[in-house]
Design an enzyme around this catalytic site. Structure first.
Site, PDB file in Angstrom:
ATOM      1  N   ASP A 485       0.603  -1.333  -0.086  1.00 31.32           N
ATOM      2  CA  ASP A 485      -0.111   0.020   0.009  1.00 31.32           C
ATOM      3  C   ASP A 485       0.920   1.041  -0.029  1.00 31.32           C
ATOM      4  OD1 ASP A 485      -2.358  -0.611   0.103  1.00 31.32           O
ATOM      5  OD2 ASP A 485      -2.790  -0.989   1.838  1.00 31.32           O
TER       6      ASP A 485
HETATM    7  C1  BGC Z   1       0.309   1.334   6.170  1.00 30.40           C
HETATM    8  C2  BGC Z   1      -0.165   0.246   5.419  1.00 30.40           C
HETATM    9  C3  BGC Z   1      -1.320  -0.075   5.217  1.00 30.40           C
HETATM   10  C4  BGC Z   1      -1.998   1.333   4.855  1.00 30.40           C
HETATM   11  C5  BGC Z   1      -3.618   1.348   4.443  1.00 30.40           C
HETATM   12  C6  BGC Z   1      -0.426   2.732   5.724  1.00 30.40           C
HETATM   13  O1  BGC Z   1       0.132   3.477   6.509  1.00 30.40           O
HETATM   14  O2  BGC Z   1       1.695   1.302   6.339  1.00 30.40           O
HETATM   15  O3  BGC Z   1       0.452  -1.104   5.980  1.00 30.40           O
HETATM   16  O4  BGC Z   1      -1.741  -1.042   4.318  1.00 30.40           O
HETATM   17  O5  BGC Z   1      -1.707   2.288   5.629  1.00 30.40           O
HETATM   18  O6  BGC Z   1      -4.212   1.490   5.407  1.00 30.40           O
HETATM   19  C1  NOJ Z   2      -1.580  -3.603   5.541  1.00 29.07           C
HETATM   20  C2  NOJ Z   2      -2.756  -3.693   4.481  1.00 29.07           C
HETATM   21  O1  NOJ Z   2      -4.007  -4.205   5.480  1.00 29.07           O
HETATM   22  C3  NOJ Z   2      -2.608  -4.800   3.445  1.00 29.07           C
HETATM   23  O2  NOJ Z   2      -3.603  -4.870   2.599  1.00 29.07           O
HETATM   24  C4  NOJ Z   2      -1.421  -4.404   2.798  1.00 29.07           C
HETATM   25  O3  NOJ Z   2      -1.285  -5.265   1.625  1.00 29.07           O
HETATM   26  C5  NOJ Z   2      -0.158  -4.172   3.628  1.00 29.07           C
HETATM   27  N1  NOJ Z   2      -0.449  -3.460   4.870  1.00 29.07           N
HETATM   28  C6  NOJ Z   2       1.078  -3.888   3.053  1.00 29.07           C
HETATM   29  O4  NOJ Z   2       0.836  -2.632   2.673  1.00 29.07           O
END
Ligand code: BGC
Ligand code: NOJ
Length: 815
Positions: A485
């Site tokens: 993400d």
């Molecule tokens: C986090 C991710 C997460 C994303 C969406 C980001 O701040 O680092 O792990 O998937 O937010 O909520």
């Molecule tokens: C947490 C999110 O829930 C997931 O969808 C994502 O793939 C990982 N972070 C990596 O960014």
């Protein structure tokens, strides 16, 4: 035994022996529609279906002290005031124990001869929780004491509840009847539900106003009423309604009293709302209390919780295996975590507030992979719910609210990996059940209300979306981000008030993702196999063609020399390449290219895994997400470079993606590596919980990596895709018992020194008792397979004749 507790494997409990764990150590209660978070000190809250829209009790996230608010019991014994769970008073206890079990938490605390045991659980199929409380006089003298219960009610919509005080301070309403407190805020108007907090025993007083019970200038550690030893029988009008009962007890030496509190979410349904003006019709609440006023009924409900879990876990058990950590994770805790991620996705835990994120599209699809064997019927429904949040052009709402099942417009879509995960979950479901009817089930598109397109249509739409949205290298466009993400190649945000997740123009962008290409390979292979199983060879061949084409593109465009490039940015410059100054190698493209079958015939898969080993892996912590971490913010990369080095996506150990590498090692036949890597992120195998800090029994989303100043520190436990994938890695790839469309594959990949292991697997109504022997000290390769004593060729156990209930399998490795 660690400083803080130990595994009681026989009882499937983690026993916490002191309350001051390095972080709150949480358990998750509930499996159906009513859920509760519960820490070792009884902190936490409860909700029905949706932690944002139906929150029943309050919890203050990020409070200091941490984890303050919950299901509290106070004891006033002479001058002393204490909690059996230690908090909030933190009065030193003579003894403390918390047993987190399967769907229950049992806290026992003692002080000055009195022991209080509080057992909290949610009975199957009920919208309520029970606190079974026993108070025991362990001393030689008569003990007089008052016991107080306490919860703080939430006004259901949790965001409003904690932000809109100009309104919420004036809306609170309650009613009291005998021992029961009815929280009925907004019931007069649009709500047709209320919260009931009752006691099965006669009470000596109650409070429903927080100001009266706690006091405006007191805290939960010294609530006024408890300090005074007496509730005030307050009636909340506005402000903050709470539920508190007072029970006075005189216990002779050795005497024990057991009773229960019941906290229920009650939907009024078609019943008249009121008996009289301002007097709610309490028929349903009374029925609930009557049902549980009997201790035997409560004990039966508790047995039902345990039995249900035992039945579920019996579907996959490893009675014997040389590694104790793998055994306890696979047999119990990893499956428990899979239940939690299935139910809660990434919505509510100690780190997820239940407000920000509902059910994730990619998250929930992946969660199914580790859950589908437990309750395939529920997985089926979930797959259809998720598919219904896809749009007709193939894009998907990235998240949806569990209560409404509607896509969340705030975050929208444009995460280009999303559509493909649906193929993985669907295939996993069909492999588990053989039920092809799911493909014909209607689950229209979110932008076409009332549409009745089938799941198979969604799957085709997903494949087409990836194929039709490719960039200059022929690789899939990334959109806002892919699985990572934080890889926001179209974001270019200079404004701190913007969300990395949704900012930036993705229309017309060139940024591409190799990870999505690898995921496409995997999904296409899955789908082609499904079509073949369905007898649709033409369709299978069509998908094989896409596969071959994407594979060619990956091998031609994405091989960086010693590993797979991660992506190409908006200017078509490589990301995760030796040519980059930082972020030269990323884990996800190695994982997904290998899993998708790239590099299998040209040695690159092995090289990619070796590069992971060389640059990313640390035996104590696991693999960092990339290397070297970004030391500065990169406008063209987005959030990945926003984190300080070694944390989260900026080269933290992100457990989820580690599990794909575990599978990669098994594909490469490297049993030692697979297990060693598996153990590197295994929470129960951590050496020092003062360093690791998170729960020993469930995976944390991330561990600060060797590139951070605090290596080894676990964070964001419980709700992570690691749950599902780790179970898949261990059960299907290391132990190698893997469902397929037309049978059960046996394909272990284990350390050479293992002499063997056994697995018990229920699959399509048949119990398979599988004994694997490894006389030649091999890692992989089935030499012989006996099915009920008969040798069969290959390593797929065919489905037995109908009516068979048990099958014995003997496997010898060493091909
Ligand atoms: C986090 C991710 C997460 C994303 C969406 C980001 O701040 O680092 O792990 O998937 O937010 O909520
Ligand atoms: C947490 C999110 O829930 C997931 O969808 C994502 O793939 C990982 N972070 C990596 O960014």
């Amino acid at each position: 035994m660690s400083t803080y507790g130990y595994f009681d494997d026989k009882n499937r409990e983690y026993v916490i022996t002191r309350p001051d764990t390095p972080l709150p150590w949480l358990n998750m209660l509930g499996q159906d529609e009513f859920f509760g978070l519960c820490t070792q000190t009884a902190g936490g809250y409860s909700f029905w279906k949706d932690a944002r829209l139906r929150r029943l009790t309050r919890y203050r996230y990020n409070n200091n002290p941490m984890d303050n608010d919950g299901r509290f019991l106070y004891v006033k014994q002479g001058k002393s005031v204490w909690n059996p769970g230690w908090k909030p008073t933190r009065t030193p206890l003579d003894a403390f124990e918390c047993r987190h079990g399967l769907g229950y938490t049992r806290i026992t605390g003692s002080k000055a001869g009195v022991e209080v045991e509080q057992l909290m659980f949610i009975p199957p199929q009920e919208n309520l929780e029970i606190w079974r409380v026993s108070v025991r006089n362990r001393s030689k003298t008569t003990q007089k004491l008052s016991l107080f219960s306490f919860v703080e009610f939430c006004f259901y919509e949790a965001l409003n509840d904690m932000t809109n005080y100009q309104r919420t301070y004036s809306i609170g309403e309650v009613e009291i009847e005998d021992s029961a407190i009815y929280h009925k805020t907004e019931y007069r108007e649009r709500r047709n539900h209320y919260t009931l907090f009752g006691c099965t025993r006669k009470i000596n007083g109650y409070d429903t106003s927080r100001d009266a019970f706690v006091g405006v200038h007191n805290g939960l550690h010294d609530p006024k009423a408890v300090m005074a030893g007496k509730c005030t029988n307050s009636h909340a009008y506005g402000w903050n309604p709470v539920g508190a009962h007072q029970i006075d007890l005189t216990l002779k030496p050795g005497q024990e009293e057991t009773f229960a509190f019941v906290l229920a979410y009650v939907e009024q349904g078609d019943l008249p709302k009121f008996d009289a003006p301002f007097v709610m019709n309490k028929t349903k609440g009374r029925e609930i209390l009557a049902r549980y006023s009997d201790l035997a009924a409560i004990d039966r409900a508790f047995v039902a919780v345990k039995t249900r879990w035992e039945e579920l876990l019996a579907i996959y058990q490893v009675p014997q295996v040389p590694d104790a950590n793998l055994r306890r994770m696979v047999n119990t805790w990893n499956q428990v975590q899979c239940m939690a991620t299935f139910n809660l996705s990434r919505a509510s835990s100690g780190y997820e507030t239940g407000i920000g994120r509902g059910m994730g599209y990619r998250d929930s699809n992946q969660d199914i992979l580790g859950f589908v064997h437990l309750l395939p019927e529920r997985a089926r429904q979930r797959i259809l719910d998720i598919a219904s949040t896809q749009l007709s052009d193939g894009t998907c709402f990235h998240q949806y609210q569990p209560l409404t099942k509607k896509g969340n417009a705030d975050i929208g879509g444009g995460f280009n990996d999303d559509p493909l995960w649906l193929i993985l979950s669907t295939c996993a479901y069909i492999r588990e059940t053989g039920d092809l009817t799911i493909l014909d089930a209607p689950c229209g598109y979110a932008d076409q209300p009332g549409s009745q397109q089938t799941l198979l249509h969604h799957i085709d739409t997903s494949i087409a979306y990836t194929l039709n949205n490719r960039g200059p290298h022929g690789l899939p466009l990334i959109g806002h981000a892919d699985w990572n993400d934080c890889l926001n190649l179209n974001c270019f945000s200079k404004e701190p008030n913007e969300s990395f997740q949704c900012t930036g123009d993705i229309g017309g962008s060139k940024a591409e993702s190799v990870m999505i290409a690898g995921l496409f390979l995997y999904a296409a292979r899955d789908l082609a196999a499904l079509y073949r199983f369905m007898g649709k060879s033409g369709e299978a061949a069509r998908i094989d063609g896409y596969y071959a084409d994407m594979l060619k593109t990956v091998e031609e465009q994405a091989w960086d020399g010693a590993w797979y490039t991660r992506a190409f940015d908006a200017e078509s410059r490589p990301v995760g390449s030796k040519t980059c100054e930082e972020g030269k190698i990323y884990i996800e493209s190695q994982a997904w290219c290998v899993l998708g079958g790239a590099g299998a015939n040209n040695g690159r898969a092995k090289k990619a895994l070796q590069a992971v080993d060389k640059y990313l892996y640390d035996r104590n912590y696991g693999c960092a997400l990339q290397y070297p971490p970004y030391s500065t913010y990169h406008l063209e990369l987005g959030e990945v470079s926003s984190y300080p080095p070694g944390y989260k996506e900026n080269a933290g150990v992100f457990s989820h993606n580690n599990t794909w590498i575990h599978i990669g090692w098994t594909m490469a036949g490297e049993g030692e590596k697979a297990l060693e890597y598996y153990l590197s992120i295994c929470p129960s195998a951590k050496k020092d919980y003062d360093v690791y800090r998170s729960e020993p029994y469930v995976y944390a989303q991330m561990t600060a990596s060797q590139f951070s100043p605090t290596p080894g520190e676990g964070k964001n436990s419980w709700l992570t895709g690691t749950g599902a994938w780790s179970f898949v890695a261990a059960s299907q790839h290391i132990l190698g018992v893997r469902p397929d469309f037309n049978g059960l594959i046996i394909d272990p990949c284990i350390p050479k020194k293992w002499k063997g292991f056994t697995v018990q697997r229920k699959f399509r109504g048949v119990t398979y008792t599988i004994a694997v022997k490894n006389p030649k000290g091999k890692s992989k390769g089935v030499k012989s397979l006996l099915v009920d004593g008969k040798k069969i060729a290959g390593n797929v156990i065919p489905l037995p004749v109908p009516g068979t209930t048990a099958v014995k399998i003997e496997v010898t490795l060493g091909a």
